[in-house]
Design a protein around this motif. Structure first.
Motif, PDB file in Angstrom:
ATOM      1  N   ASP A   8       0.845  -1.196   0.000  1.00 17.49           N
ATOM      2  CA  ASP A   8       0.000   0.000   0.000  1.00 17.49           C
ATOM      3  C   ASP A   8       0.877   1.242   0.000  1.00 17.49           C
ATOM      4  OD1 ASP A   8      -2.461  -1.342   0.081  1.00 17.49           O
ATOM      5  OD2 ASP A   8      -2.223  -1.703   2.224  1.00 17.49           O
ATOM      6  N   LEU A   9       0.434   2.247  -0.719  1.00 19.79           N
ATOM      7  CA  LEU A   9       1.205   3.476  -0.865  1.00 19.79           C
ATOM      8  C   LEU A   9       0.284   4.672  -0.703  1.00 19.79           C
ATOM      9  CD1 LEU A   9       3.860   4.921  -1.787  1.00 19.79           C
ATOM     10  CD2 LEU A   9       2.995   4.682  -4.117  1.00 19.79           C
ATOM     11  N   LYS A  10       0.678   5.590   0.161  1.00 21.48           N
ATOM     12  CA  LYS A  10      -0.090   6.824   0.317  1.00 21.48           C
ATOM     13  C   LYS A  10       0.700   7.952  -0.320  1.00 21.48           C
ATOM     14  CE  LYS A  10      -2.497   5.604   4.509  1.00 21.48           C
ATOM     15  NZ  LYS A  10      -2.929   6.037   5.845  1.00 21.48           N
ATOM     16  N   MET A  11      -0.001   8.808  -1.054  1.00 24.62           N
ATOM     17  CA  MET A  11       0.629   9.984  -1.643  1.00 24.62           C
ATOM     18  C   MET A  11      -0.355  11.132  -1.589  1.00 24.62           C
ATOM     19  SD  MET A  11       0.600   9.046  -5.740  1.00 24.62           S
ATOM     20  CE  MET A  11       1.553   7.570  -5.631  1.00 24.62           C
ATOM     21  N   ASP A  12       0.183  12.345  -1.629  1.00 30.20           N
ATOM     22  CA  ASP A  12      -0.735  13.483  -1.584  1.00 30.20           C
ATOM     23  C   ASP A  12      -1.402  13.649  -2.950  1.00 30.20           C
ATOM     24  OD1 ASP A  12       0.958  15.051  -3.280  1.00 30.20           O
ATOM     25  OD2 ASP A  12       2.057  15.818  -1.547  1.00 30.20           O
ATOM     26  N   ALA A  13      -2.390  14.509  -3.003  1.00 28.57           N
ATOM     27  CA  ALA A  13      -3.204  14.669  -4.209  1.00 28.57           C
ATOM     28  C   ALA A  13      -2.369  15.112  -5.411  1.00 28.57           C
ATOM     29  CB  ALA A  13      -4.328  15.667  -3.942  1.00 28.57           C
ATOM     30  N   GLU A  15       0.875  14.503  -5.998  1.00 26.12           N
ATOM     31  CA  GLU A  15       1.663  13.357  -6.463  1.00 26.12           C
ATOM     32  C   GLU A  15       0.785  12.392  -7.247  1.00 26.12           C
ATOM     33  OE1 GLU A  15       4.975  12.934  -2.901  1.00 26.12           O
ATOM     34  OE2 GLU A  15       2.984  12.089  -2.612  1.00 26.12           O
ATOM     35  N   LYS A  16      -0.424  12.155  -6.725  1.00 25.31           N
ATOM     36  CA  LYS A  16      -1.335  11.236  -7.396  1.00 25.31           C
ATOM     37  C   LYS A  16      -1.711  11.746  -8.785  1.00 25.31           C
ATOM     38  CE  LYS A  16      -5.695   8.809  -7.037  1.00 25.31           C
ATOM     39  NZ  LYS A  16      -6.964   8.678  -6.339  1.00 25.31           N
TER      40      LYS A  16
END
Length: 89
Positions: A8-13, A15-16
């Motif tokens: 799982d990877l979280k990125m800010d808007a 980056e997405k």
């Protein structure tokens, strides 16, 4: 078939959005784009870090050391003497 593992990877808007646009340009999903990019970067890093780069002078010194006569120093001579006295079973 190889085993599948989840990451799982979280990125800010922002980056997405960048990844999403790049994936769209490549005609692939974000997941496939990220997998490909990560694998490529990881292989580059592993390849670079698994090599030793020397100058011509360093290489010459290295080969001279390998090809030269070996004479153990006092500490190594003492260790070899001690090792010979150890009984092996």
């Amino acid at each position: 078939m190889s085993a599948v593992a989840r990451f799982d990877l979280k990125m800010d808007a922002e980056e997405k959005e960048v990844v999403s646009r790049a994936a769209a340009l490549m005609g692939t999903t974000m997941a496939a784009f990220v997998r490909t990019a990560v694998k490529e970067k990881a292989r580059e890093l592993l390849d670079r870090e698994s090599r030793i780069t020397m100058t011509a002078q360093d290489f010459h010194a290295f080969t001279m050391a390998l090809n030269g006569a070996f004479t153990p120093n006092a500490a190594l001579q003492n260790a070899m003497y001690t090792a010979r006295k150890v009984k092996r079973v």
